[in-house]
Write a protein that holds these residues in place. Structure first.
Motif, PDB file in Angstrom:
ATOM      1  N   SER A  44       0.818  -1.032  -0.291  1.00 27.02           N
ATOM      2  CA  SER A  44       0.050  -0.198   0.227  1.00 27.02           C
ATOM      3  C   SER A  44       0.774   0.997   0.151  1.00 27.02           C
ATOM      4  O   SER A  44       2.295   0.771  -0.091  1.00 27.02           O
ATOM      5  CB  SER A  44      -0.963   0.198   1.146  1.00 27.02           C
ATOM      6  OG  SER A  44      -0.540   0.806   2.292  1.00 27.02           O
ATOM      7  N   ASP A  45       0.219   2.612   0.152  1.00 31.30           N
ATOM      8  CA  ASP A  45       1.046   3.322  -0.521  1.00 31.30           C
ATOM      9  C   ASP A  45       0.778   4.062   1.597  1.00 31.30           C
ATOM     10  O   ASP A  45       1.592   5.151   1.271  1.00 31.30           O
ATOM     11  CB  ASP A  45       0.398   4.872  -1.339  1.00 31.30           C
ATOM     12  CG  ASP A  45      -0.100   4.690  -2.151  1.00 31.30           C
ATOM     13  OD1 ASP A  45       1.167   3.474  -2.787  1.00 31.30           O
ATOM     14  OD2 ASP A  45      -0.856   4.863  -3.191  1.00 31.30           O
ATOM     15  N   TYR A  46       0.695   3.388   2.146  1.00 29.39           N
ATOM     16  CA  TYR A  46       0.589   3.974   3.846  1.00 29.39           C
ATOM     17  C   TYR A  46       2.255   3.317   4.293  1.00 29.39           C
ATOM     18  O   TYR A  46       2.581   1.617   3.651  1.00 29.39           O
ATOM     19  CB  TYR A  46      -0.346   3.214   4.505  1.00 29.39           C
ATOM     20  CG  TYR A  46      -1.397   3.956   4.215  1.00 29.39           C
ATOM     21  CD1 TYR A  46      -2.329   4.854   4.643  1.00 29.39           C
ATOM     22  CD2 TYR A  46      -2.479   3.291   2.889  1.00 29.39           C
ATOM     23  CE1 TYR A  46      -3.378   5.957   4.243  1.00 29.39           C
ATOM     24  CE2 TYR A  46      -3.384   4.177   2.749  1.00 29.39           C
ATOM     25  CZ  TYR A  46      -3.997   4.910   3.279  1.00 29.39           C
ATOM     26  OH  TYR A  46      -5.079   5.647   3.389  1.00 29.39           O
ATOM     27  N   TYR A  47       2.861   4.187   5.397  1.00 33.67           N
ATOM     28  CA  TYR A  47       3.041   3.430   6.104  1.00 33.67           C
ATOM     29  C   TYR A  47       3.851   3.866   7.720  1.00 33.67           C
ATOM     30  O   TYR A  47       2.417   4.648   8.205  1.00 33.67           O
ATOM     31  CB  TYR A  47       5.234   3.882   5.405  1.00 33.67           C
ATOM     32  CG  TYR A  47       4.809   5.994   5.718  1.00 33.67           C
ATOM     33  CD1 TYR A  47       5.032   6.722   6.249  1.00 33.67           C
ATOM     34  CD2 TYR A  47       4.339   6.271   4.056  1.00 33.67           C
ATOM     35  CE1 TYR A  47       4.874   7.722   6.772  1.00 33.67           C
ATOM     36  CE2 TYR A  47       4.358   8.139   4.836  1.00 33.67           C
ATOM     37  CZ  TYR A  47       4.679   8.691   5.972  1.00 33.67           C
ATOM     38  OH  TYR A  47       4.799  10.476   5.552  1.00 33.67           O
ATOM     39  N   SER A  65       0.204   8.716   5.053  1.00 36.60           N
ATOM     40  CA  SER A  65       1.007   8.225   3.802  1.00 36.60           C
ATOM     41  C   SER A  65       0.852   9.680   3.120  1.00 36.60           C
ATOM     42  O   SER A  65       0.839  10.783   3.749  1.00 36.60           O
ATOM     43  CB  SER A  65      -0.256   7.887   2.730  1.00 36.60           C
ATOM     44  OG  SER A  65      -1.477   8.374   2.472  1.00 36.60           O
ATOM     45  N   ARG A  66       1.403   9.851   1.459  1.00 38.00           N
ATOM     46  CA  ARG A  66       1.831  10.950   0.866  1.00 38.00           C
ATOM     47  C   ARG A  66       0.311  11.513   1.005  1.00 38.00           C
ATOM     48  O   ARG A  66       0.167  12.906   0.969  1.00 38.00           O
ATOM     49  CB  ARG A  66       2.181  11.012  -0.144  1.00 38.00           C
ATOM     50  CG  ARG A  66       3.970  10.587  -0.157  1.00 38.00           C
ATOM     51  CD  ARG A  66       4.633  10.438  -1.703  1.00 38.00           C
ATOM     52  NE  ARG A  66       6.132  10.303  -1.341  1.00 38.00           N
ATOM     53  CZ  ARG A  66       6.749  10.916  -1.311  1.00 38.00           C
ATOM     54  NH1 ARG A  66       6.821  12.421  -1.523  1.00 38.00           N
ATOM     55  NH2 ARG A  66       7.600  10.265  -0.890  1.00 38.00           N
ATOM     56  N   GLN A 110       8.391  10.714   6.765  1.00 39.62           N
ATOM     57  CA  GLN A 110       8.035  12.105   6.436  1.00 39.62           C
ATOM     58  C   GLN A 110       9.115  13.358   5.728  1.00 39.62           C
ATOM     59  O   GLN A 110       7.601  13.782   5.417  1.00 39.62           O
ATOM     60  CB  GLN A 110       7.868  12.788   8.002  1.00 39.62           C
ATOM     61  CG  GLN A 110       6.599  10.900   8.440  1.00 39.62           C
ATOM     62  CD  GLN A 110       6.604  11.904  10.393  1.00 39.62           C
ATOM     63  OE1 GLN A 110       7.744  11.029  11.277  1.00 39.62           O
ATOM     64  NE2 GLN A 110       5.292  12.158  10.192  1.00 39.62           N
ATOM     65  N   TYR A 111       9.950  12.618   5.850  1.00 40.87           N
ATOM     66  CA  TYR A 111      10.371  13.831   5.293  1.00 40.87           C
ATOM     67  C   TYR A 111      10.355  13.540   3.887  1.00 40.87           C
ATOM     68  O   TYR A 111      10.392  14.720   2.962  1.00 40.87           O
ATOM     69  CB  TYR A 111      12.440  13.461   5.827  1.00 40.87           C
ATOM     70  CG  TYR A 111      12.720  13.990   6.924  1.00 40.87           C
ATOM     71  CD1 TYR A 111      12.852  14.647   7.772  1.00 40.87           C
ATOM     72  CD2 TYR A 111      12.345  13.061   8.362  1.00 40.87           C
ATOM     73  CE1 TYR A 111      13.423  15.257   9.182  1.00 40.87           C
ATOM     74  CE2 TYR A 111      13.175  13.887   9.378  1.00 40.87           C
ATOM     75  CZ  TYR A 111      13.188  14.904   9.509  1.00 40.87           C
ATOM     76  OH  TYR A 111      13.510  15.117  10.867  1.00 40.87           O
ATOM     77  N   ARG A 112      10.504  12.432   3.285  1.00 46.10           N
ATOM     78  CA  ARG A 112      10.161  12.560   1.622  1.00 46.10           C
ATOM     79  C   ARG A 112       8.961  13.212   2.087  1.00 46.10           C
ATOM     80  O   ARG A 112       8.288  13.717   0.469  1.00 46.10           O
ATOM     81  CB  ARG A 112      10.079  11.270   1.698  1.00 46.10           C
ATOM     82  CG  ARG A 112      11.773  11.028   1.543  1.00 46.10           C
ATOM     83  CD  ARG A 112      11.955   9.655   1.401  1.00 46.10           C
ATOM     84  NE  ARG A 112      13.106   9.106   1.053  1.00 46.10           N
ATOM     85  CZ  ARG A 112      13.232   7.608   1.134  1.00 46.10           C
ATOM     86  NH1 ARG A 112      12.316   6.240   1.831  1.00 46.10           N
ATOM     87  NH2 ARG A 112      14.728   7.125   1.792  1.00 46.10           N
ATOM     88  N   LYS A 113       7.717  12.663   2.925  1.00 50.03           N
ATOM     89  CA  LYS A 113       6.622  13.848   1.846  1.00 50.03           C
ATOM     90  C   LYS A 113       6.480  15.679   1.728  1.00 50.03           C
ATOM     91  O   LYS A 113       5.642  16.011   1.582  1.00 50.03           O
ATOM     92  CB  LYS A 113       5.490  13.232   3.119  1.00 50.03           C
ATOM     93  CG  LYS A 113       4.034  13.576   3.285  1.00 50.03           C
ATOM     94  CD  LYS A 113       3.104  13.040   4.135  1.00 50.03           C
ATOM     95  CE  LYS A 113       1.932  14.227   4.173  1.00 50.03           C
ATOM     96  NZ  LYS A 113       1.353  13.867   5.069  1.00 50.03           N
TER      97      LYS A 113
END
Length: 180
Positions: A44-47, A65-66, A110-113
């Motif tokens: 999934s797109d969730y983390y 997720s984003r 979270q940094y990437r988001k």
């Protein structure tokens, strides 16, 4: 955790007798909950952001997720976790949600988001504001805008400077909300 209970049992002839019951409260392991959630989030797109289990089995799960996290998704994850735990054996309280918008970042995702967004970083006792850039596995950059007065100039000019931080050397990073 152990609980001692005294109960009454009816004997033949209408007589009552006290009995001593020992109840054991099972402590739920954080690693078990993490595994249950990780299995659910696979493909999934969730983390997973965080899992906490208190001494009295209050479980708190944070996912993101984003695109953000809907209430429906939280309810679906809650049902999945509950299906994997036995409430008769493991008395617990469960809360599933997303991290608060201004909560400090806890995981690399979270940094990437928030790459390209304005954040606040506290490092070495100094707060920095700027745009989150150049996120890698070990470092990230912060593009700060400063006003400096060039030599011989009458006015200050804005200059952009990128400062690089290592994750383990900062106290926190938070998303900055700006109302325009």
């Amino acid at each position: 955790m152990f609980y001692l209970c005294i109960d009454l049992v009816e004997l033949s002839g209408g007589l009552w007798s006290p009995i001593l019951l020992l109840k054991v409260k099972v402590m739920i392991e954080q690693s078990v909950v993490k595994q249950i959630v990780s299995d659910f989030l696979t493909d999934s797109d969730y983390y997973l952001v965080d899992v906490n289990v208190s001494k009295d089995n209050a479980i708190s799960v944070e996912v993101d997720s984003r695109q953000g996290v809907s209430i429906d998704y939280c309810a679906e994850l809650t049902r999945h976790i509950e299906s994997k735990l036995d409430r008769e054996v493991e008395d617990y309280e469960l809360e599933v949600g997303s991290p608060g918008l201004t909560s400090p970042f806890k995981v690399l995702e979270q940094y990437r988001k928030y790459e390209g967004e304005e954040v606040e970083v506290l490092a070495d006792g100094v707060k920095h504001q700027g745009i989150l850039v150049n996120v890698t596995d070990t470092t990230f950059g912060l593009e700060e805008t400063k006003k400096v007065k060039p030599e011989g100039a009458k006015r200050k000019v804005e200059v952009k400077e990128t400062v690089t931080f290592e994750y383990e050397k900062i106290k926190y990073t938070k998303y900055t909300i700006r109302f325009k």
